[in-house]
Design an enzyme around this catalytic site. Structure first.
Site, short mmCIF file in Angstrom:
data_model
loop_
_atom_site.label_atom_id
_atom_site.label_comp_id
_atom_site.label_asym_id
_atom_site.label_seq_id
_atom_site.Cartn_x
_atom_site.Cartn_y
_atom_site.Cartn_z
N ASN A 256 27.87 13.73 80.66
CA ASN A 256 26.65 14.31 81.25
C ASN A 256 26.89 15.54 82.10
O ASN A 256 26.13 16.51 82.06
CB ASN A 256 25.90 13.23 82.03
CG ASN A 256 26.73 12.66 83.17
OD1 ASN A 256 27.91 12.41 83.03
ND2 ASN A 256 26.10 12.48 84.32
N GLU B 261 33.55 5.16 88.74
CA GLU B 261 32.22 5.69 89.08
C GLU B 261 31.33 5.33 87.90
O GLU B 261 31.47 5.92 86.83
CB GLU B 261 32.29 7.21 89.27
CG GLU B 261 33.30 7.68 90.28
CD GLU B 261 32.88 7.33 91.71
OE1 GLU B 261 33.69 7.54 92.62
OE2 GLU B 261 31.73 6.87 91.90
N CYS C 263 23.99 10.26 86.89
CA CYS C 263 24.15 8.87 87.36
C CYS C 263 23.33 8.62 88.62
O CYS C 263 22.92 7.51 88.90
CB CYS C 263 25.61 8.60 87.67
SG CYS C 263 26.25 9.72 88.92
N GLU D 39 35.48 8.21 95.77
CA GLU D 39 36.21 9.47 95.63
C GLU D 39 35.50 10.50 96.48
O GLU D 39 34.32 10.36 96.80
CB GLU D 39 36.28 9.88 94.14
CG GLU D 39 37.02 8.83 93.30
CD GLU D 39 37.30 9.25 91.87
OE1 GLU D 39 37.13 10.43 91.52
OE2 GLU D 39 37.70 8.37 91.08
N1 LIG Z 1 28.85 7.01 88.93
C1 LIG Z 1 29.06 8.22 88.49
O1 LIG Z 1 29.58 9.11 89.21
C2 LIG Z 1 28.69 8.57 87.07
C3 LIG Z 1 28.69 9.91 86.71
C4 LIG Z 1 28.33 10.25 85.39
C5 LIG Z 1 27.97 9.27 84.46
N2 LIG Z 1 27.99 7.98 84.86
C6 LIG Z 1 27.60 6.94 83.91
O2 LIG Z 1 28.15 7.21 82.61
C7 LIG Z 1 27.26 6.74 81.60
C8 LIG Z 1 27.00 7.84 80.60
O3 LIG Z 1 28.23 8.37 80.16
P1 LIG Z 1 28.87 7.90 78.77
O4 LIG Z 1 27.81 7.48 77.81
O5 LIG Z 1 29.87 8.92 78.35
O6 LIG Z 1 29.66 6.57 79.22
P2 LIG Z 1 30.64 5.73 78.28
O7 LIG Z 1 31.13 4.64 79.14
O8 LIG Z 1 30.02 5.41 76.97
O9 LIG Z 1 31.87 6.73 77.96
C9 LIG Z 1 32.56 7.34 79.01
C10 LIG Z 1 33.95 7.69 78.51
O10 LIG Z 1 34.65 6.49 78.25
C11 LIG Z 1 35.20 6.50 76.94
N3 LIG Z 1 35.27 5.11 76.50
C12 LIG Z 1 34.28 4.36 75.98
N4 LIG Z 1 34.70 3.10 75.74
C13 LIG Z 1 36.02 3.07 76.11
C14 LIG Z 1 37.05 2.06 76.10
N5 LIG Z 1 36.81 0.83 75.66
N6 LIG Z 1 38.28 2.39 76.54
C15 LIG Z 1 38.55 3.64 76.99
N7 LIG Z 1 37.63 4.65 77.02
C16 LIG Z 1 36.38 4.36 76.59
C17 LIG Z 1 34.26 7.39 76.17
O11 LIG Z 1 34.87 7.89 75.00
C18 LIG Z 1 33.96 8.47 77.20
O12 LIG Z 1 35.02 9.41 77.23
C19 LIG Z 1 26.00 6.32 82.33
O13 LIG Z 1 26.01 4.92 82.51
C20 LIG Z 1 26.10 7.00 83.69
O14 LIG Z 1 25.42 6.32 84.71
C21 LIG Z 1 28.33 7.60 86.15
O1 LIG Z 2 26.18 11.92 86.92
C1 LIG Z 2 26.75 11.70 87.99
C2 LIG Z 2 27.03 12.73 88.93
C3 LIG Z 2 28.10 12.65 89.74
C4 LIG Z 2 28.32 13.70 90.65
C5 LIG Z 2 29.48 13.80 91.39
O2 LIG Z 2 30.49 12.97 91.20
C6 LIG Z 2 29.64 14.84 92.41
O3 LIG Z 2 28.67 15.59 92.67
O4 LIG Z 2 30.76 14.93 92.97
#
Ligand SMILES: NC(=O)c1ccc[n+]([C@@H]2O[C@H](COP(=O)([O-])OP(=O)(O)OC[C@H]3O[C@@H](n4cnc5c(N)ncnc54)[C@H](O)[C@@H]3O)[C@@H](O)[C@H]2O)c1
Ligand SMILES: O=C/C=C/C=C(\O)C(=O)O
Length: 497
Positions: free
Chosen positions: A166, A265, A299, A478
Site C-alpha cells: 500500500n 505492523e 492501515c 517501531e
Molecule cells: N500496521 C501497519 O503499519 C500496516 C501498514 C501497511 C499495511 N498493513 C496491513 O497490510 C495489509 C495489506 O497488505 P498486503 O495485502 O500486502 O498484506 P499481506 O500480508 O497479504 O502481504 C504482505 C507481504 O507478506 C508477504 N507474504 C504473504 N504471505 C506470506 C507468508 N506466508 N510468508 C512470508 N511472506 C508472506 C506478501 O508477499 C507481501 O510481501 C492490510 O491488512 C494492512 O492493514 C499494516
Molecule cells: O498503511 C500503513 C501506514 C503506515 C505508516 C507508517 O508506518 C509511518 O507513517 O511511519
C-alpha cells in the site's frame, strides 16, 4: 516536504524487475507479470527469486556483516544513510514513476508522501543512531564496593524484511533505514504487487556507497514462494513484517522453531469519534482524508465513524459532499485525487464487503459499486468511495478490515458508549477523536485501546514516537529509539571496580 513541479508523464512500461543479491541485479527462477491497477496492462516482468536466490542473499548478508560493513562505526553508517537520502532526492522522479506505475496512486501523493518519506526515513534514523547514548550505570553496593555496567548494542544480524503493497517504498525504508543504522544486513521481500521501487533502491544503495550484500532484494510471493523461503531460512536472525494479521500469524509460526524475534505492523479496523462540539468543517475534512487517502488502503485509515447524535446529519452530509468531490483517474491526469485499488483480486475482496453491507441492511449514502470511467480504464481495479449508515454493530463490516475507501457512520449518545463501541474490536492500531474540549480529547484518546490516538487530526507523524498496534494489529513498536531496540541485541558488561 515542498511538492515538486512534475516534469514528465509516467512511462507506461518498465524494464524487467530484477532481484538484488550481493550488489548484483540478477534474474530469478521464473518470472511473473506486474499488472497495472489503472488499466490492466502489463507494466513489467518481475523475476521471482526462489529458495536458491534467497539462500544466496542471506549468505551475502552474512558476508557483509563479516566484512567492512560489520566493522564500520556508527558515525560512518549514519553518514552513509544520509548519502542514501541524498541519492533518493536526486533520483526522486525515477522512484515516483516506479511507485506510481506499480500502484496507480495519484502522482501528488507519491511525491509528497511515499517518496518524500523514504528520504526522511533515512535521515531520521541517521540522526537517531548518531545521537544514541550508551545504557550504562555506576553500581554502588553495600560496603562501598562499586561496579560499572554498560550495554553494548550489537546488530541482530541478517534481518528478513517483508513488506506490503500500500505504501511500498515508505514502509520498506521505515524498516531498512533503522536496520542498517544499527549495522544489520537485510534481505527484503517486497510485495508481488509492488516490486519496482525496492529494486530501484538497490541501485541507489550502490550509488551511495553502501557495501554489496548489505541490502538484498528477493521478489516473489508468500506461501510456497520467496516470502516463505525467507522467513523459514536458518540464516535469518529476525523478521520485521508489515501486512495482514493472518500473514503475521504464519510468519510467527515460520520463525518459531528458531525462536527468532519478530516486529509486526499488522491490520487495523480504526475508529473515529466525533463529538457535537467539534469544529465541523475541519472535522469533516480530516475524516475524509482518513477514509479516502490512498483509496482507503492505509492501515491507519478510518473505517468506522462514531458521531454524537446532534451533529450526525451534518457530518454525514459533509462526508457525502467530500466523497462526491473525489476525482478518480490516471495518476498523472490533472485533478486526480483517487487511484484504483491495488489489484482485481483486492477489488473483489472489497466488493464482497459492499455486498455484505447491503445484506446487513446498510444504506449506501454514496458509492457502493464499480465506477464507469470509460473504456481505457475498464481493465483497472476501480471502486467507488462508499459511505454507509444503518449498519448494526454486529455486522462483520464493522469488525473486519476492508482496506478500501469505505466507512460506516454510526450515531452515539454518550462518551462511554462511544468508547465502548470504538474499543469493541480485535484490532488496536489507531483512532482519532474530534472535539473542541481538549480535556475530553485527552481523556477519550487515552481510553482508546490502540497504538496511536490522534486528537483533531489524523496521520500526523513524529517519527520518534512509538508506532505499533495492540491486539491483532501487531507486536512491538517501531519509530525513533523504539526501532533501535528491535534491530539490536545488547551485551551488558559489568566490571567490578
Ligand atoms: N500496521 C501497519 O503499519 C500496516 C501498514 C501497511 C499495511 N498493513 C496491513 O497490510 C495489509 C495489506 O497488505 P498486503 O495485502 O500486502 O498484506 P499481506 O500480508 O497479504 O502481504 C504482505 C507481504 O507478506 C508477504 N507474504 C504473504 N504471505 C506470506 C507468508 N506466508 N510468508 C512470508 N511472506 C508472506 C506478501 O508477499 C507481501 O510481501 C492490510 O491488512 C494492512 O492493514 C499494516
Ligand atoms: O498503511 C500503513 C501506514 C503506515 C505508516 C507508517 O508506518 C509511518 O507513517 O511511519
Amino acid at each position: 516536504m515542498a511538492s515538486r513541479p512534475y516534469v514528465r508523464p509516467v512511462p507506461a512500461t518498465a524494464p524487467p524487475v530484477l532481484n538484488v543479491v550481493d550488489g548484483a541485479f540478477v534474474e530469478g527462477m521464473s518470472t511473473f507479470d506486474k499488472i497495472s491497477p489503472v488499466d490492466g496492462a502489463v507494466v513489467a516482468t518481475v523475476h521471482e527469486a526462489g529458495p536458491e536466490l534467497v539462500d544466496a542473499a542471506v549468505a551475502a548478508g552474512r558476508r557483509a556483516l563479516d566484512g567492512p560493513w560489520g566493522r564500520m562505526s556508527t558515525a560512518e553508517r549514519a553518514r552513509l544513510l544520509r548519502r542514501v537520502a541524498d541519492r533518493i532526492e536526486e533520483r526522486f522522479d525515477d522512484l515516483v514513476d516506479a511507485e506510481v506505475r506499480d500502484t496507480g496512486k495519484p502522482l501528488e501523493q507519491a511525491r509528497t508522501l511515499d517518496v518524500a518519506r523514504a528520504a526522511v526515513n533515512f535521515t531520521t534514523f541517521a540522526d537517531v543512531v548518531a545521537g544514541q547514548g550508551l545504557d550504562s550505570y555506576l553500581t554502588e553496593m553495600a560496603g562501598g564496593a562499586r561496579a560499572l555496567n554498560y550495554a553494548v548494542p550489537k546488530p541482530l544480524g541478517v534481518v528478513g524484511v517483508v513488506v506490503p503493497w500500500n505504501l511500498p517504498l515508505l514502509l520498506l525504508t521505515w524498516k531498512v533505514a533503522p536496520a542498517l543504522a544499527c549495522g544489520n544486513a537485510v534481505v527484503v521481500k517486497p510485495s508481488e504487487e509492488t516490486p519496482s521501487t525496492a529494486t530501484l533502491l538497490g541501485e541507489i544503495m550502490s550509488e551511495a556507497g553502501v557495501p554489496d550484500g548489505v541490502y538484498n532484494v528477493v521478489h516473489g510471493f508468500g506461501p510456497g514462494s520467496t516470502g516463505e523461503a525467507l522467513t523459514t531460512h536458518e540464516g535469518i536472525d529476525g523478521v520485521t513484517f508489515t501486512g495482514e494479521s493472518s500473514t503475521g500469524s504464519a510468519i510467527m509460526r515460520a520463525v518459531a522453531p528458531r525462536v527468532r524475534p519478530v516486529s509486526f505492523e499488522l491490520g487495523g479496523k480504526n475508529a473515529a469519534v466525533v463529538f457535537a462540539d467539534c469544529d465541523l468543517e475541519r472535522t469533516v475534512d480530516g475524516l475524509a482524508r482518513s477514509i479516502f487517502t490512498n483509496t482507503g488502503q492505509v492501515c491507519l485509515s478510518t473505517e468506522r465513524v462514531y458521531i454524537e447524535r446532534p451533529v450526525f446529519d451534518d457530518v454525514v452530509a459533509g462526508l457525502v459532499e467530500r466523497a462526491r468531490a473525489l476525482r478518480l483517474g490516471r495518476p498523472d491526469a490533472p485533478g486526480t485525487t483517487t487511484g484504483p485499488l491495488i489489484s482485481a483480486a483486492h477489488r473483489e475482496k472489497v466488493r464482497r464487503y459492499l455486498e455484505l453491507a447491503r445484506e446487513d441492511g446498510a444504506q449506501e449514502l454514496f458509492g457502493g459499486g464499480v465506477p464507469d470511467l470509460g473504456a481505457d480504464l475498464a481493465g483497472g481495479a476501480w471502486i467507488e468511495p462508499t459511505l454507509w449508515t444503518g449498519l448494526d454493530h454486529s455486522s462483520r463490516v464493522l469488525h473486519e478490515e476492508v482496506f478500501g475507501p469505505v466507512a460506516a457512520l454510526v450515531p452515539f449518545d454518550t462518551e462511554d458508549e462511544a468508547i465502548r463501541l470504538a474499543n469493541d474490536t480485535r484490532y488496536g492500531l489507531a483512532a482519532a477523536v474530534w472535539t473542541r474540549d481538549l480535556s475530553r480529547g485527552h481523556r477519550v484518546a487515552q481510553a482508546m485501546r490502540v497504538g496511536m490516538s490522534w486528537v483533531n487530526t489524523w496521520y500526523l507523524r513524529d517519527l520518534r514516537t512509538p508506532f505499533g498496534g495492540a491486539g491483532l494489529s501487531g507486536i512491538g513498536q517501531e519509530g525513533g529509539a523504539h526501532s533501535l531496540h528491535f534491530y539490536t541485541e545488547p551485551t551488558n558488561v559489568c566490571v567490578q571496580l
